[in-house]
Structure formats: structure tokens, C-alpha cells
Motif scaffolding. Sequence first.
Motif, PDB file in Angstrom:
ATOM      1  N   ASN A  19       0.863  -1.182   0.000  1.00 15.05           N
ATOM      2  CA  ASN A  19       0.000   0.000   0.000  1.00 15.05           C
ATOM      3  C   ASN A  19       0.900   1.233   0.000  1.00 15.05           C
ATOM      4  O   ASN A  19       1.680   1.429   0.940  1.00 15.05           O
ATOM      5  CB  ASN A  19      -0.897  -0.018   1.241  1.00 15.05           C
ATOM      6  CG  ASN A  19      -1.965   1.064   1.213  1.00 15.05           C
ATOM      7  OD1 ASN A  19      -1.836   2.076   0.533  1.00 15.05           O
ATOM      8  ND2 ASN A  19      -3.032   0.843   1.967  1.00 15.05           N
ATOM      9  N   LYS A  20       0.814   2.037  -1.045  1.00 14.78           N
ATOM     10  CA  LYS A  20       1.721   3.187  -1.163  1.00 14.78           C
ATOM     11  C   LYS A  20       0.996   4.375  -1.783  1.00 14.78           C
ATOM     12  O   LYS A  20       0.169   4.208  -2.685  1.00 14.78           O
ATOM     13  CB  LYS A  20       2.944   2.828  -2.020  1.00 14.78           C
ATOM     14  CG  LYS A  20       3.979   3.941  -2.143  1.00 14.78           C
ATOM     15  CD  LYS A  20       5.178   3.476  -2.927  1.00 14.78           C
ATOM     16  CE  LYS A  20       6.208   4.591  -3.105  1.00 14.78           C
ATOM     17  NZ  LYS A  20       6.781   5.016  -1.804  1.00 14.78           N
ATOM     18  N   ILE A  21       1.321   5.572  -1.306  1.00 20.17           N
ATOM     19  CA  ILE A  21       0.829   6.817  -1.886  1.00 20.17           C
ATOM     20  C   ILE A  21       1.910   7.366  -2.819  1.00 20.17           C
ATOM     21  O   ILE A  21       3.083   7.449  -2.430  1.00 20.17           O
ATOM     22  CB  ILE A  21       0.505   7.858  -0.794  1.00 20.17           C
ATOM     23  CG1 ILE A  21      -0.562   7.315   0.157  1.00 20.17           C
ATOM     24  CG2 ILE A  21       0.063   9.176  -1.438  1.00 20.17           C
ATOM     25  CD1 ILE A  21      -1.910   7.078  -0.486  1.00 20.17           C
ATOM     26  N   ILE A  22       1.530   7.724  -4.034  1.00 15.43           N
ATOM     27  CA  ILE A  22       2.448   8.328  -4.992  1.00 15.43           C
ATOM     28  C   ILE A  22       2.064   9.801  -5.151  1.00 15.43           C
ATOM     29  O   ILE A  22       0.988  10.109  -5.670  1.00 15.43           O
ATOM     30  CB  ILE A  22       2.397   7.623  -6.356  1.00 15.43           C
ATOM     31  CG1 ILE A  22       2.686   6.121  -6.196  1.00 15.43           C
ATOM     32  CG2 ILE A  22       3.393   8.253  -7.331  1.00 15.43           C
ATOM     33  CD1 ILE A  22       2.543   5.327  -7.483  1.00 15.43           C
ATOM     34  N   PRO A  23       2.893  10.727  -4.700  1.00 11.31           N
ATOM     35  CA  PRO A  23       2.556  12.147  -4.802  1.00 11.31           C
ATOM     36  C   PRO A  23       2.424  12.604  -6.257  1.00 11.31           C
ATOM     37  O   PRO A  23       2.931  11.957  -7.181  1.00 11.31           O
ATOM     38  CB  PRO A  23       3.745  12.840  -4.117  1.00 11.31           C
ATOM     39  CG  PRO A  23       4.333  11.800  -3.217  1.00 11.31           C
ATOM     40  CD  PRO A  23       4.146  10.503  -3.962  1.00 11.31           C
ATOM     41  N   ALA A  24       1.759  13.715  -6.443  1.00 15.61           N
ATOM     42  CA  ALA A  24       1.595  14.282  -7.783  1.00 15.61           C
ATOM     43  C   ALA A  24       2.957  14.527  -8.422  1.00 15.61           C
ATOM     44  O   ALA A  24       3.868  15.062  -7.783  1.00 15.61           O
ATOM     45  CB  ALA A  24       0.817  15.591  -7.693  1.00 15.61           C
ATOM     46  N   GLY A  25       3.098  14.085  -9.671  1.00 13.65           N
ATOM     47  CA  GLY A  25       4.320  14.319 -10.417  1.00 13.65           C
ATOM     48  C   GLY A  25       5.406  13.291 -10.207  1.00 13.65           C
ATOM     49  O   GLY A  25       6.425  13.322 -10.907  1.00 13.65           O
ATOM     50  N   GLU A  26       5.245  12.366  -9.271  1.00 17.89           N
ATOM     51  CA  GLU A  26       6.295  11.385  -9.004  1.00 17.89           C
ATOM     52  C   GLU A  26       6.033  10.072  -9.743  1.00 17.89           C
ATOM     53  O   GLU A  26       4.956   9.827 -10.272  1.00 17.89           O
ATOM     54  CB  GLU A  26       6.437  11.154  -7.505  1.00 17.89           C
ATOM     55  CG  GLU A  26       6.944  12.383  -6.775  1.00 17.89           C
ATOM     56  CD  GLU A  26       7.430  12.079  -5.371  1.00 17.89           C
ATOM     57  OE1 GLU A  26       7.526  10.889  -5.007  1.00 17.89           O
ATOM     58  OE2 GLU A  26       7.710  13.047  -4.638  1.00 17.89           O
ATOM     59  N   GLY A  27       7.067   9.211  -9.756  1.00 13.29           N
ATOM     60  CA  GLY A  27       6.976   7.944 -10.467  1.00 13.29           C
ATOM     61  C   GLY A  27       7.059   6.755  -9.534  1.00 13.29           C
ATOM     62  O   GLY A  27       7.366   6.888  -8.335  1.00 13.29           O
ATOM     63  N   TRP A  28       6.814   5.567 -10.108  1.00 11.49           N
ATOM     64  CA  TRP A  28       6.814   4.319  -9.326  1.00 11.49           C
ATOM     65  C   TRP A  28       7.026   3.171 -10.297  1.00 11.49           C
ATOM     66  O   TRP A  28       6.463   3.150 -11.393  1.00 11.49           O
ATOM     67  CB  TRP A  28       5.479   4.186  -8.610  1.00 11.49           C
ATOM     68  CG  TRP A  28       5.270   2.961  -7.777  1.00 11.49           C
ATOM     69  CD1 TRP A  28       5.769   2.722  -6.531  1.00 11.49           C
ATOM     70  CD2 TRP A  28       4.459   1.818  -8.087  1.00 11.49           C
ATOM     71  NE1 TRP A  28       5.320   1.511  -6.058  1.00 11.49           N
ATOM     72  CE2 TRP A  28       4.512   0.938  -6.993  1.00 11.49           C
ATOM     73  CE3 TRP A  28       3.678   1.474  -9.204  1.00 11.49           C
ATOM     74  CZ2 TRP A  28       3.832  -0.283  -6.978  1.00 11.49           C
ATOM     75  CZ3 TRP A  28       3.009   0.268  -9.192  1.00 11.49           C
ATOM     76  CH2 TRP A  28       3.078  -0.612  -8.091  1.00 11.49           C
ATOM     77  N   PHE A 132       9.328   8.773 -16.382  1.00  7.49           N
ATOM     78  CA  PHE A 132       9.542   7.396 -16.852  1.00  7.49           C
ATOM     79  C   PHE A 132      11.041   7.072 -16.905  1.00  7.49           C
ATOM     80  O   PHE A 132      11.485   6.033 -16.423  1.00  7.49           O
ATOM     81  CB  PHE A 132       8.937   7.208 -18.236  1.00  7.49           C
ATOM     82  CG  PHE A 132       7.450   7.005 -18.269  1.00  7.49           C
ATOM     83  CD1 PHE A 132       6.766   6.464 -17.200  1.00  7.49           C
ATOM     84  CD2 PHE A 132       6.718   7.343 -19.406  1.00  7.49           C
ATOM     85  CE1 PHE A 132       5.386   6.261 -17.247  1.00  7.49           C
ATOM     86  CE2 PHE A 132       5.344   7.147 -19.465  1.00  7.49           C
ATOM     87  CZ  PHE A 132       4.685   6.607 -18.382  1.00  7.49           C
ATOM     88  N   MET A 133      11.823   7.965 -17.523  1.00  6.61           N
ATOM     89  CA  MET A 133      13.244   7.696 -17.700  1.00  6.61           C
ATOM     90  C   MET A 133      13.965   7.639 -16.354  1.00  6.61           C
ATOM     91  O   MET A 133      14.881   6.831 -16.163  1.00  6.61           O
ATOM     92  CB  MET A 133      13.875   8.769 -18.584  1.00  6.61           C
ATOM     93  CG  MET A 133      13.482   8.678 -20.059  1.00  6.61           C
ATOM     94  SD  MET A 133      13.788   7.029 -20.779  1.00  6.61           S
ATOM     95  CE  MET A 133      15.546   6.806 -20.447  1.00  6.61           C
ATOM     96  N   LEU A 134      13.559   8.465 -15.414  1.00  5.04           N
ATOM     97  CA  LEU A 134      14.179   8.436 -14.087  1.00  5.04           C
ATOM     98  C   LEU A 134      13.942   7.096 -13.410  1.00  5.04           C
ATOM     99  O   LEU A 134      14.860   6.512 -12.811  1.00  5.04           O
ATOM    100  CB  LEU A 134      13.618   9.566 -13.222  1.00  5.04           C
ATOM    101  CG  LEU A 134      14.145   9.632 -11.781  1.00  5.04           C
ATOM    102  CD1 LEU A 134      15.649   9.851 -11.766  1.00  5.04           C
ATOM    103  CD2 LEU A 134      13.438  10.742 -11.009  1.00  5.04           C
ATOM    104  N   GLN A 135      12.720   6.576 -13.500  1.00  7.58           N
ATOM    105  CA  GLN A 135      12.421   5.272 -12.914  1.00  7.58           C
ATOM    106  C   GLN A 135      13.186   4.155 -13.618  1.00  7.58           C
ATOM    107  O   GLN A 135      13.749   3.262 -12.963  1.00  7.58           O
ATOM    108  CB  GLN A 135      10.914   5.010 -12.973  1.00  7.58           C
ATOM    109  CG  GLN A 135      10.079   5.908 -12.079  1.00  7.58           C
ATOM    110  CD  GLN A 135      10.402   5.733 -10.608  1.00  7.58           C
ATOM    111  OE1 GLN A 135      10.522   4.608 -10.111  1.00  7.58           O
ATOM    112  NE2 GLN A 135      10.564   6.839  -9.905  1.00  7.58           N
ATOM    113  N   LEU A 136      13.221   4.181 -14.938  1.00  6.17           N
ATOM    114  CA  LEU A 136      13.928   3.142 -15.689  1.00  6.17           C
ATOM    115  C   LEU A 136      15.425   3.162 -15.400  1.00  6.17           C
ATOM    116  O   LEU A 136      16.081   2.113 -15.404  1.00  6.17           O
ATOM    117  CB  LEU A 136      13.687   3.319 -17.187  1.00  6.17           C
ATOM    118  CG  LEU A 136      12.272   3.020 -17.690  1.00  6.17           C
ATOM    119  CD1 LEU A 136      12.171   3.347 -19.183  1.00  6.17           C
ATOM    120  CD2 LEU A 136      11.873   1.570 -17.457  1.00  6.17           C
ATOM    121  N   SER A 137      15.980   4.339 -15.134  1.00  6.84           N
ATOM    122  CA  SER A 137      17.422   4.451 -14.889  1.00  6.84           C
ATOM    123  C   SER A 137      17.842   3.721 -13.618  1.00  6.84           C
ATOM    124  O   SER A 137      19.011   3.367 -13.454  1.00  6.84           O
ATOM    125  CB  SER A 137      17.828   5.921 -14.797  1.00  6.84           C
ATOM    126  OG  SER A 137      17.331   6.526 -13.606  1.00  6.84           O
TER     127      SER A 137
END
Length: 216
Positions: A19-28, A132-137
Motif C-alpha cells: 500500500n503506497k501513496i504516490i505524490p503528484a508528479g512522481e513515479g513508481w 519514466f526515464m528516471l524510474q527506468l534508470s
Amino acid sequence: MENIKKVESPRKEENAIYNKIIPAGEGWMHELKPGQVLRIVDLEGNQAVDTLFYDADNPEDHYSVTATITGQKNIYLTTGSVLRSESGNELLKIVADTCGRHDTLGGACSAQSNTVRYAHDKLHMHNCRDTFMLQLSKYGERFTKRDLAPNINFFMNVPVTEDGHLEFADGISYAGSYVELLSLRRTLVLISNCPQLNNPCNAYNPTKIQVLIWDK
């Protein structure tokens, strides 16, 4: 073409294993095992959630909008939609949906598209492609920009006009709307909780979302 199938889930939040909250503008980014169920919740309503999927055992085989649309003969996603990869493999199936319709055509915002659609002074704005690219990196050299593909925009309302154009319209999701996806194989989920401020897909006010996972 309309295709709205609202179905509520029998799953209870207290039974979720994640269970996780993802703030506006962030990735997961997270791996789902076969049989696990992912719920994405639009906590405040009218938020777009840009999402991609990858076969975890064959990451270059990512979600395909073409294979998915062809398989279901509809451009919108809703309960019962099967999300397919480039090879045609079934990655996930939508098993519950209280919004009723999700976009497959609008794509992800980028620094470049923001300048083309809106103004050159929008170049600096936070965007989904960079998220997207930040998460993939974080996966080292396993992924590159070639692994980005046309994505799903959960909760986003992009009607197609009679002359074939796309309109970025006010969302149709309300606070607490959710979509649930059953993983049919080991699947990597990549989310950018869209920070877009230039069109009504987020009501000009990006907000947080919630992700939950159940083992079944």
C-alpha cells in the motif's frame, strides 16, 4: 466508441500486501507476480496516471497499444480489457473498474510536446517522459529510452472527434475511483503520476494517487 463497464472489487484495503501513496508528479516502478492484483486509486478525482507495462522475463516485450486495441476492437480500456505486449502476449487483465473508461491514445507529456502544444516557455516543466526515464534508470543499463512506448492514461478522458482528432477533456473519474489489474505473468509496472498543468486532464491541479497489491 463507447465502452463503459463499471465493476466494483471485492478486495479489502486492509488485506493488501502492499500500500503506497504516490505524490503528484512522481513515479513508481514495481514487479507483479502472476496472479497478483494491482489497484490504482484516483484519490481526489480527475487525475491522469500514465502507465506502462513490461514482461519482466523479457523486458523488451512491453505493452502495445496496437495489439491491445486490435485484440479488444475498442480504443478505450475498461473491465474485461486484456493488455497485450508487442509479441501479443497477455500481460494483465482489468478485473474491476469504477471509472469505466481509460485512454490508450493520448500518450505521455514530454518537455518537447509541452513546447509544441502550449508554448516554448513550458520547456522546463516537469513531464511524464522524464519521470519514466528516471524510474527506468534505477535498473541500470537494463532499460534505455528505446524501451518507452505509447502508454495507457488511466482515468484520463481523451475523446476522439468525428474528424479523427483527439481532445484532452475534463476527467470523468471522481475521488476514490479505481482500476484493478490482474497480472497474467511476471510484469513490471511503470507509473508517472502525471504533473501536467496545461490541459484539463488533471483539472490543472495534479494530485496524489494510491497503489495497492493483493496476492489474489
